[in-house]
Design a protein around this motif. Sequence first.
Motif, PDB file in Angstrom:
ATOM      1  N   LEU A 143       0.835  -1.207   0.000  1.00 18.07           N
ATOM      2  CA  LEU A 143       0.000   0.000   0.000  1.00 18.07           C
ATOM      3  C   LEU A 143       0.870   1.257   0.000  1.00 18.07           C
ATOM      4  O   LEU A 143       0.620   2.197  -0.777  1.00 18.07           O
ATOM      5  N   ARG A 144       1.897   1.283   0.875  1.00 17.52           N
ATOM      6  CA  ARG A 144       2.782   2.442   0.920  1.00 17.52           C
ATOM      7  C   ARG A 144       3.461   2.668  -0.427  1.00 17.52           C
ATOM      8  O   ARG A 144       3.564   3.804  -0.919  1.00 17.52           O
ATOM      9  N   SER A 145       3.907   1.581  -1.041  1.00 20.07           N
ATOM     10  CA  SER A 145       4.581   1.678  -2.330  1.00 20.07           C
ATOM     11  C   SER A 145       3.662   2.254  -3.404  1.00 20.07           C
ATOM     12  O   SER A 145       4.079   3.095  -4.218  1.00 20.07           O
ATOM     13  N   ARG A 146       2.414   1.831  -3.378  1.00 20.15           N
ATOM     14  CA  ARG A 146       1.455   2.324  -4.381  1.00 20.15           C
ATOM     15  C   ARG A 146       1.113   3.800  -4.155  1.00 20.15           C
ATOM     16  O   ARG A 146       0.980   4.568  -5.110  1.00 20.15           O
ATOM     17  N   ALA A 183       4.142  10.391  -6.584  1.00 25.18           N
ATOM     18  CA  ALA A 183       5.269  10.747  -7.445  1.00 25.18           C
ATOM     19  C   ALA A 183       4.769  11.167  -8.823  1.00 25.18           C
ATOM     20  O   ALA A 183       5.275  12.122  -9.426  1.00 25.18           O
ATOM     21  N   TRP A 184       3.765  10.434  -9.318  1.00 24.74           N
ATOM     22  CA  TRP A 184       3.167  10.802 -10.619  1.00 24.74           C
ATOM     23  C   TRP A 184       2.535  12.189 -10.533  1.00 24.74           C
ATOM     24  O   TRP A 184       2.688  13.011 -11.443  1.00 24.74           O
ATOM     25  N   ALA A 185       1.827  12.452  -9.431  1.00 26.91           N
ATOM     26  CA  ALA A 185       1.151  13.738  -9.266  1.00 26.91           C
ATOM     27  C   ALA A 185       2.159  14.887  -9.212  1.00 26.91           C
ATOM     28  O   ALA A 185       1.949  15.960  -9.798  1.00 26.91           O
ATOM     29  N   ILE A 186       3.276  14.660  -8.507  1.00 25.64           N
ATOM     30  CA  ILE A 186       4.321  15.683  -8.440  1.00 25.64           C
ATOM     31  C   ILE A 186       4.926  15.913  -9.820  1.00 25.64           C
ATOM     32  O   ILE A 186       5.149  17.049 -10.250  1.00 25.64           O
ATOM     33  N   ARG A 187       5.186  14.840 -10.517  1.00 25.24           N
ATOM     34  CA  ARG A 187       5.780  14.929 -11.850  1.00 25.24           C
ATOM     35  C   ARG A 187       4.877  15.697 -12.814  1.00 25.24           C
ATOM     36  O   ARG A 187       5.352  16.470 -13.659  1.00 25.24           O
ATOM     37  N   ARG A 188       3.566  15.521 -12.670  1.00 19.56           N
ATOM     38  CA  ARG A 188       2.606  16.165 -13.566  1.00 19.56           C
ATOM     39  C   ARG A 188       2.184  17.553 -13.097  1.00 19.56           C
ATOM     40  O   ARG A 188       1.345  18.207 -13.724  1.00 19.56           O
ATOM     41  N   GLY A 189       2.707  17.990 -11.968  1.00 18.05           N
ATOM     42  CA  GLY A 189       2.399  19.332 -11.484  1.00 18.05           C
ATOM     43  C   GLY A 189       1.103  19.440 -10.698  1.00 18.05           C
ATOM     44  O   GLY A 189       0.600  20.539 -10.451  1.00 18.05           O
ATOM     45  N   CYS A 214       5.035  12.322   0.788  1.00 18.64           N
ATOM     46  CA  CYS A 214       5.039  11.883   2.187  1.00 18.64           C
ATOM     47  C   CYS A 214       5.080  10.366   2.350  1.00 18.64           C
ATOM     48  O   CYS A 214       5.236   9.862   3.460  1.00 18.64           O
ATOM     49  N   ALA A 215       4.925   9.645   1.251  1.00 19.83           N
ATOM     50  CA  ALA A 215       4.895   8.179   1.343  1.00 19.83           C
ATOM     51  C   ALA A 215       6.262   7.544   1.106  1.00 19.83           C
ATOM     52  O   ALA A 215       6.390   6.320   1.150  1.00 19.83           O
ATOM     53  N   LEU A 248       9.688   7.871   6.153  1.00 18.23           N
ATOM     54  CA  LEU A 248       8.870   7.021   7.017  1.00 18.23           C
ATOM     55  C   LEU A 248       9.684   6.012   7.812  1.00 18.23           C
ATOM     56  O   LEU A 248       9.215   5.508   8.842  1.00 18.23           O
ATOM     57  N   GLU A 249      10.906   5.693   7.345  1.00 16.91           N
ATOM     58  CA  GLU A 249      11.729   4.729   8.078  1.00 16.91           C
ATOM     59  C   GLU A 249      12.092   5.230   9.475  1.00 16.91           C
ATOM     60  O   GLU A 249      12.433   4.431  10.356  1.00 16.91           O
ATOM     61  N   PHE A 250      11.996   6.558   9.707  1.00 20.01           N
ATOM     62  CA  PHE A 250      12.289   7.112  11.023  1.00 20.01           C
ATOM     63  C   PHE A 250      11.103   6.971  11.986  1.00 20.01           C
ATOM     64  O   PHE A 250      11.266   7.073  13.203  1.00 20.01           O
TER      65      PHE A 250
END
Length: 222
Positions: free
Chosen positions: A3-6, A12-18, A25-26, A32-34
């Motif tokens: 789920l986190r990966s998806r 990431a797609w949303a950031i790339r597309r503006g 945050c995912a 998140l490892e912290f």
Amino acid sequence: KRLRSRIEYVLAWAIRRGHRTTPNCAVWHHNLEFDLPSKEKVKPTKHFEAPTYDEIKYIVQYCLSHPSPVSGCVLFAIATCVRITEVRLAEPSEIKGDVWYCPIDRRKVAVPNRVPLSGLALKALEMAQNEKYIFTASGKTPIDLNSPRLKIRGIVGRAVTMHGCRSTFKDWCTENGKDDLLSEKSLMHVTGDKSYRAYQRSDLLARRRVLMQEWSDFLLSI
């Protein structure tokens, strides 16, 4: 974890597309490892169930006495120690004498792609259909991915896996003092770091042929 990966991928797609200006945050690394425990601490790794020596010998004897495309596929995978995902897609043109030239683009790792065929592997080929695929029930499509696993489970009566047969081979090699490099190359595992692999380039076909014949003899012994 999935789920986190998806979520990470979508953001990431949303950031790339503006469509998003804030950080992703995912992301796990340095984020998140912290705050969250690793998956290994939450749920211990569960390895594929492997057959015992007696069970794998029984599987071999059963498949030899009940010839079929699925039996041949099971025997060929056990004899060669190649992943079932690669065995089921094998084609007749890839077999040259006692060597199977498995295309690199179908392998999990690039080398070695020459697989020595032991006596047991050649017996398995006697069950071949010699259509588009070596092991096929229809003549046009490969054996279903689940068929070999379901067959060996039915034979031994518990949830063993085809991948677990590779683990049985590795245990046999370790317990009988077989060369670790040979066993790792027979399992098509990457060996050593980049520097090591740059110098150690041989696929050790002749020595692996001896090892796989010894494995074949063991499987056929009573």
